[in-house]
Design an enzyme around this catalytic site. Structure first.
Site, PDB file in Angstrom:
ATOM      1  N   GLU A   8       0.282   7.440  -2.600  1.00 32.47           N
ATOM      2  CA  GLU A   8      -0.650   6.618  -3.382  1.00 32.47           C
ATOM      3  C   GLU A   8      -1.753   6.124  -2.472  1.00 32.47           C
ATOM      4  OE1 GLU A   8       0.944   3.236  -5.546  1.00 32.47           O
ATOM      5  OE2 GLU A   8       2.650   4.444  -6.215  1.00 32.47           O
ATOM      6  N   GLU A  63       8.260   2.266  -3.037  1.00 33.98           N
ATOM      7  CA  GLU A  63       7.925   0.949  -2.480  1.00 33.98           C
ATOM      8  C   GLU A  63       9.102  -0.029  -2.528  1.00 33.98           C
ATOM      9  OE1 GLU A  63       4.417  -0.292  -4.601  1.00 33.98           O
ATOM     10  OE2 GLU A  63       3.163   1.161  -3.587  1.00 33.98           O
TER      11      GLU A  63
HETATM   12  O1  IFM Z   1       0.196   0.257  -9.718  1.00 28.36           O
HETATM   13  C1  IFM Z   1       0.846   0.157  -8.495  1.00 28.36           C
HETATM   14  C2  IFM Z   1       1.938   1.185  -8.363  1.00 28.36           C
HETATM   15  O2  IFM Z   1       2.858   1.121  -9.398  1.00 28.36           O
HETATM   16  C3  IFM Z   1       2.670   0.997  -7.076  1.00 28.36           C
HETATM   17  N1  IFM Z   1       1.769   0.940  -5.962  1.00 28.36           N
HETATM   18  C4  IFM Z   1       0.613   0.088  -6.050  1.00 28.36           C
HETATM   19  C5  IFM Z   1      -0.120   0.346  -7.351  1.00 28.36           C
HETATM   20  C6  IFM Z   1      -1.358  -0.566  -7.439  1.00 28.36           C
HETATM   21  O3  IFM Z   1      -0.985  -1.894  -7.383  1.00 28.36           O
END
Ligand code: IFM
Length: 448
Positions: free
Chosen positions: A353, A166
């Protein structure tokens, strides 16, 4: 009842990140990271929580691997803490850090679980931040040196490597919005950081290829799906900017070696320039083996003069919300990944994710009946199936997260796990969503 069947080679996994789960911040020769500094600065994290202990996975990783094995996943995504490998960011390598990750990797492999390793999930060594962090171009060299060290150390054990998690969060959330470490609020700085991270990604991919490391390499961007609320030109343009901030700003350079011109102009008008040097864009656009996409939410945007960075605001149209106050928008997953394929071609896609935060309650018999999280997963799995049926090269899905963990600026009050972490005892208790996912994997699909 019908069944949505997933391909037999579909990758099912869960994801975590070092600072969020490991704890043991002063053990094993680890140096401090920017998140140690930030979380120990009063007022930066809810409840002044910090990652000193977190889920204590540094000591309990075997228990975590056992949970993964019982879940039936064939992959696990986790990140390496750069300050465990180089306590000061560069210089002397810390063998204890390498040993720890060897143990984690060996435990996964022994359980038949493919490791997917993220190199940078936000825990920059503090020593590098002291010299300017990602705003300093020398951090790129430090990152490539760190990457080379772990590529060589773990070559053959890691199936997939992800350079950055990210980059939007690393840059804009952390240096413009000030919500994450190091906590600055400077747009020019954020644009610079984003560019340097992208170059560091490209340089690491080059190094990976030059060394002939086994496995695949890619990066992970957090994409969303913001649609214009109406067909009015101003709404269409505002929504486009809002969406491009997360999406095109990172996807265009990664795949096409350019930045979107309308965004470059927008940032320039606000005094933010990208510090591009000769060769940077070619470096960033190194061919990658897969693209990781983190998707949580989306919504509708419209024009509002002076609102936010883009003269745009989100329109509330009554979406269900998670406990993060994020819209539940499963269709957005379908739309954004269809767009990725259309715009950027057939590079394999992994959802690295996806998941949801809800208020969970541990019952007396140590169960968590997280029906809303199950519903969230179910709806997103259906979209995954639609994508596969549509020919989008979606190869895998990693649920965020294996465990409730340190949710950055939100501390421990926000739970994303499919396993409940009791922060008093550090015991892990699988939630109903854990069993739901286990059954989907075991049966090869989803009853609808
Ligand atoms: O916890 C985070 C993760 O570290 C990165 N992506 C989003 C998740 C939820 O906010």
């Amino acid at each position: 009842m019908a069944k949505l069947v997933f391909p037999s080679d579909f990758v099912w996994g869960t994801a975590t990140a070092s600072y969020q789960i490991e704890g043991a911040v002063r053990e094993g020769g680890r140096g401090p990271s920017i998140w140690d500094t930030f979380s120990h600065t009063p007022g930066k994290v809810a409840n002044n929580d910090n990652g000193d202990v977190a889920c204590d996975s540094y000591h309990r990783y075997e228990e975590d691997v056992a949970l993964l094995k019982k879940l039936g996943v064939n992959a696990y995504r986790f990140s390496i803490a750069w300050p465990r490998i180089f306590p000061k960011g560069t210089g002397q390598v810390n063998p204890e850090g390498l040993d720890y990750y060897h143990r984690v990797l060996d435990a996964l492999i022994a359980s038949g679980i493919e490791p997917c390793v993220t190199l940078y999930h936000w825990d920059l060594p503090q020593a590098l931040q002291d010299k300017g962090g990602w705003a300093n171009r020398e951090t790129i060299d430090a990152f490539v040196n760190y990457a080379e060290t772990v590529f060589k150390a773990f070559d053959g054990k890691v199936k997939q490597w992800i350079t950055f998690n990210e980059t939007w969060c690393v840059s804009f959330l952390s240096n413009y919005l000030g919500v994450h470490a190091p906590g600055y609020t400077d747009l020019g700085l954020a644009v610079k950081v984003a560019h340097h991270c992208l170059v560091a990604h490209g340089e690491a991919v080059k190094k990976f290829r030059a060394l002939g490391i086994r496995g695949e390499i890619g990066t992970t961007h957090n994409l969303n799906w913001i649609e214009p609320y109406s067909t009015r030109k101003e709404d269409v343009e505002a929504a486009r900017r809002m969406r491009a901030w997360n999406n095109e700003w990172f996807m265009e350079p990664t795949f096409k070696g350019t930045y979107p011109a309308f965004m470059v102009d927008w940032f320039r008008a606000k005094g933010a320039e990208i510090p591009i040097r000769a060769g940077d864009m070619e470096t960033i656009a190194q061919p990658i083996d897969f693209i990781g996409v983190n998707y949580y939410s989306g919504g509708f945007g419209r024009y509002k003069q002076g609102a936010g960075l883009f003269d745009g605001e989100e329109v509330q149209i009554g979406f269900d919300k998670t406990f993060m106050d994020w819209n539940v928008y499963p269709d957005g997953l379908y739309k954004v990944l269809s767009w990725v394929r259309e715009e950027y071609g057939d590079t394999p896609i992994y959802i690295t994710e996806n998941g949801a935060c809800y208020e969970d309650e541990l019952t007396e018999d140590k169960r968590v009946h997280d029906a809303k999280r199950i519903d969230y997963f179910r709806k997103h799995f259906i979209q995954c199936h639609r994508l596969i049926e549509s020919g989008v090269p979606l190869k895998g899905y990693f649920a965020w997260s294996l465990l409730d963990n340190f949710e950055w600026a939100e501390g421990y009050r926000k739970r994303f796990g499919i396993v409940y972490t009791d922060y008093n005892t550090l015991e892990r208790h699988p939630k109903d969503s854990y069993y739901f996912i286990r059954d989907v994997i075991a049966s090869g699909g989803l009853e609808v």
